[in-house]
Design a protein around this motif. Structure first.
Motif, PDB file in Angstrom:
ATOM      1  N   VAL A 111      10.365  15.398  -5.598  1.00 55.10           N
ATOM      2  CA  VAL A 111       9.019  15.122  -5.086  1.00 55.10           C
ATOM      3  C   VAL A 111       8.889  15.596  -3.644  1.00 55.10           C
ATOM      4  CG1 VAL A 111       7.306  13.334  -4.608  1.00 55.10           C
ATOM      5  CG2 VAL A 111       8.680  13.218  -6.702  1.00 55.10           C
ATOM      6  N   LEU A 112       9.893  15.327  -2.832  1.00 58.36           N
ATOM      7  CA  LEU A 112       9.852  15.775  -1.439  1.00 58.36           C
ATOM      8  C   LEU A 112       9.752  17.300  -1.368  1.00 58.36           C
ATOM      9  CD1 LEU A 112       9.914  15.124   1.561  1.00 58.36           C
ATOM     10  CD2 LEU A 112      12.422  15.143   1.434  1.00 58.36           C
ATOM     11  N   LYS A 121      -3.695   7.861  -6.080  1.00 60.90           N
ATOM     12  CA  LYS A 121      -5.095   8.014  -5.673  1.00 60.90           C
ATOM     13  C   LYS A 121      -5.964   6.895  -6.233  1.00 60.90           C
ATOM     14  CE  LYS A 121      -5.117  13.002  -4.904  1.00 60.90           C
ATOM     15  NZ  LYS A 121      -5.605  14.307  -5.378  1.00 60.90           N
ATOM     16  N   GLU A 122      -5.783   6.559  -7.501  1.00 66.20           N
ATOM     17  CA  GLU A 122      -6.584   5.511  -8.143  1.00 66.20           C
ATOM     18  C   GLU A 122      -6.370   4.140  -7.506  1.00 66.20           C
ATOM     19  OE1 GLU A 122      -5.515   5.643 -12.277  1.00 66.20           O
ATOM     20  OE2 GLU A 122      -6.330   7.660 -12.510  1.00 66.20           O
ATOM     21  N   ASN A 123      -5.181   3.940  -6.929  1.00 66.40           N
ATOM     22  CA  ASN A 123      -4.839   2.639  -6.365  1.00 66.40           C
ATOM     23  C   ASN A 123      -4.757   2.652  -4.838  1.00 66.40           C
ATOM     24  OD1 ASN A 123      -4.158   0.770  -8.793  1.00 66.40           O
ATOM     25  ND2 ASN A 123      -3.322   2.784  -9.302  1.00 66.40           N
ATOM     26  N   SER A 124      -5.270   3.715  -4.221  1.00 67.05           N
ATOM     27  CA  SER A 124      -5.291   3.857  -2.759  1.00 67.05           C
ATOM     28  C   SER A 124      -3.913   3.630  -2.147  1.00 67.05           C
ATOM     29  CB  SER A 124      -6.307   2.893  -2.143  1.00 67.05           C
ATOM     30  OG  SER A 124      -7.590   3.142  -2.655  1.00 67.05           O
ATOM     31  N   LEU A 125      -2.919   4.296  -2.714  1.00 67.81           N
ATOM     32  CA  LEU A 125      -1.540   4.175  -2.235  1.00 67.81           C
ATOM     33  C   LEU A 125      -1.120   5.447  -1.516  1.00 67.81           C
ATOM     34  CD1 LEU A 125      -0.007   2.722  -5.518  1.00 67.81           C
ATOM     35  CD2 LEU A 125      -0.542   1.448  -3.429  1.00 67.81           C
ATOM     36  N   ARG A 126      -0.228   5.297  -0.561  1.00 70.82           N
ATOM     37  CA  ARG A 126       0.390   6.443   0.108  1.00 70.82           C
ATOM     38  C   ARG A 126       1.811   6.562  -0.402  1.00 70.82           C
ATOM     39  NH1 ARG A 126      -2.190   8.203   4.800  1.00 70.82           N
ATOM     40  NH2 ARG A 126      -0.889  10.003   4.392  1.00 70.82           N
ATOM     41  N   ILE A 127       2.257   7.776  -0.657  1.00 69.66           N
ATOM     42  CA  ILE A 127       3.561   8.020  -1.271  1.00 69.66           C
ATOM     43  C   ILE A 127       4.618   8.336  -0.224  1.00 69.66           C
ATOM     44  CG2 ILE A 127       4.858   9.543  -2.815  1.00 69.66           C
ATOM     45  CD1 ILE A 127       2.246   9.934  -4.387  1.00 69.66           C
ATOM     46  N   ILE A 128       5.754   7.670  -0.365  1.00 72.87           N
ATOM     47  CA  ILE A 128       6.949   7.973   0.417  1.00 72.87           C
ATOM     48  C   ILE A 128       7.913   8.670  -0.550  1.00 72.87           C
ATOM     49  CG2 ILE A 128       8.861   7.037   1.758  1.00 72.87           C
ATOM     50  CD1 ILE A 128       6.992   4.601   2.338  1.00 72.87           C
ATOM     51  N   GLY A 180       0.784  -1.228   0.000  1.00 76.73           N
ATOM     52  CA  GLY A 180       0.000   0.000   0.000  1.00 76.73           C
ATOM     53  C   GLY A 180       0.814   1.275   0.000  1.00 76.73           C
ATOM     54  N   LYS A 181       2.127   1.132  -0.216  1.00 80.25           N
ATOM     55  CA  LYS A 181       3.007   2.293  -0.227  1.00 80.25           C
ATOM     56  C   LYS A 181       3.704   2.399  -1.575  1.00 80.25           C
ATOM     57  CE  LYS A 181       3.920   1.736   4.678  1.00 80.25           C
ATOM     58  NZ  LYS A 181       3.248   0.458   4.830  1.00 80.25           N
ATOM     59  N   LEU A 182       3.764   3.607  -2.104  1.00 83.14           N
ATOM     60  CA  LEU A 182       4.472   3.884  -3.341  1.00 83.14           C
ATOM     61  C   LEU A 182       5.692   4.712  -2.976  1.00 83.14           C
ATOM     62  CD1 LEU A 182       2.955   5.139  -6.665  1.00 83.14           C
ATOM     63  CD2 LEU A 182       5.103   6.026  -5.784  1.00 83.14           C
ATOM     64  N   ARG A 183       6.855   4.177  -3.252  1.00 85.48           N
ATOM     65  CA  ARG A 183       8.099   4.906  -3.010  1.00 85.48           C
ATOM     66  C   ARG A 183       8.565   5.480  -4.343  1.00 85.48           C
ATOM     67  NH1 ARG A 183       7.844   0.819   0.525  1.00 85.48           N
ATOM     68  NH2 ARG A 183       8.593   1.181   2.637  1.00 85.48           N
ATOM     69  N   TRP A 206       0.474  11.757   0.855  1.00 88.70           N
ATOM     70  CA  TRP A 206       1.805  11.844   1.452  1.00 88.70           C
ATOM     71  C   TRP A 206       1.847  11.073   2.754  1.00 88.70           C
ATOM     72  CZ3 TRP A 206       4.294  17.161   3.088  1.00 88.70           C
ATOM     73  CH2 TRP A 206       5.624  16.960   3.474  1.00 88.70           C
ATOM     74  N   LEU A 207       2.720  10.070   2.824  1.00 86.31           N
ATOM     75  CA  LEU A 207       2.952   9.327   4.061  1.00 86.31           C
ATOM     76  C   LEU A 207       4.115   9.981   4.784  1.00 86.31           C
ATOM     77  CD1 LEU A 207       2.079   6.938   5.777  1.00 86.31           C
ATOM     78  CD2 LEU A 207       3.638   5.503   4.463  1.00 86.31           C
ATOM     79  N   LYS A 208       3.815  10.999   5.580  1.00 88.77           N
ATOM     80  CA  LYS A 208       4.838  11.841   6.197  1.00 88.77           C
ATOM     81  C   LYS A 208       5.711  11.123   7.196  1.00 88.77           C
ATOM     82  CE  LYS A 208       2.499  16.242   5.774  1.00 88.77           C
ATOM     83  NZ  LYS A 208       1.995  17.412   6.470  1.00 88.77           N
ATOM     84  N   LYS A 209       5.165  10.192   7.946  1.00 83.95           N
ATOM     85  CA  LYS A 209       5.954   9.554   9.001  1.00 83.95           C
ATOM     86  C   LYS A 209       7.110   8.720   8.456  1.00 83.95           C
ATOM     87  CE  LYS A 209       2.865   5.647   9.424  1.00 83.95           C
ATOM     88  NZ  LYS A 209       1.956   4.917  10.272  1.00 83.95           N
ATOM     89  N   MET A 210       7.119   8.446   7.148  1.00 84.14           N
ATOM     90  CA  MET A 210       8.173   7.646   6.554  1.00 84.14           C
ATOM     91  C   MET A 210       9.266   8.512   5.935  1.00 84.14           C
ATOM     92  SD  MET A 210       7.207   4.568   7.160  1.00 84.14           S
ATOM     93  CE  MET A 210       8.095   3.467   6.081  1.00 84.14           C
ATOM     94  N   THR A 211       9.103   9.840   5.916  1.00 84.60           N
ATOM     95  CA  THR A 211      10.126  10.697   5.299  1.00 84.60           C
ATOM     96  C   THR A 211      10.856  11.506   6.342  1.00 84.60           C
ATOM     97  OG1 THR A 211       8.460  12.410   4.877  1.00 84.60           O
ATOM     98  CG2 THR A 211       8.974  10.889   3.080  1.00 84.60           C
TER      99      THR A 211
END
Length: 100
Positions: free
Chosen positions: A80-81, A67-74, A36-39, A95-100
């Motif tokens: 990108v950051l 968004k279409e695939n319900s992914l959170r981005i790292i 569920g995470k896109l890096r 944005w999956l903030k806790k991973m950056t």
């Protein structure tokens, strides 16, 4: 005419967001998807296409795909950051903030 697409290698984990201009590959983002995470690791636009907003087109495709695939981005990619930090409310949903 520019168009973008997401392309994955055979393992369906590592892939690219690709940008084409007049049927020539003009840029790409290196990505991986798992759990569920896109890096996103790297954004690259060929020198002859720099300054035309192509990195932003790649980013828009990345966001749409997430968004279409319900992914959170790292966002491990500096570009990108930087965009996420510059416009946090625009990217808050992915944005999956806790991973950056």
């Amino acid at each position: 005419m520019e168009n973008t697409k997401v392309v994955f290698k055979e393992d369906h984990i590592y892939g690219e967001v690709q940008l084409f201009s007049d049927n020539r590959k003009a840029g790409k983002m290196d990505i991986s998807v798992a759990d569920g995470k896109l890096r996103v690791y790297h954004t690259e636009v060929d020198a002859e296409y720099e300054g035309k907003g192509f990195a932003k087109l790649l980013l828009n495709e990345l966001i749409s795909y997430a968004k279409e695939n319900s992914l959170r981005i790292i966002p491990l990619c500096p570009y990108v950051l930087a965009q996420f930090k510059r416009h946090p409310e625009e990217y808050a949903a992915v944005w999956l903030k806790k991973m950056t």
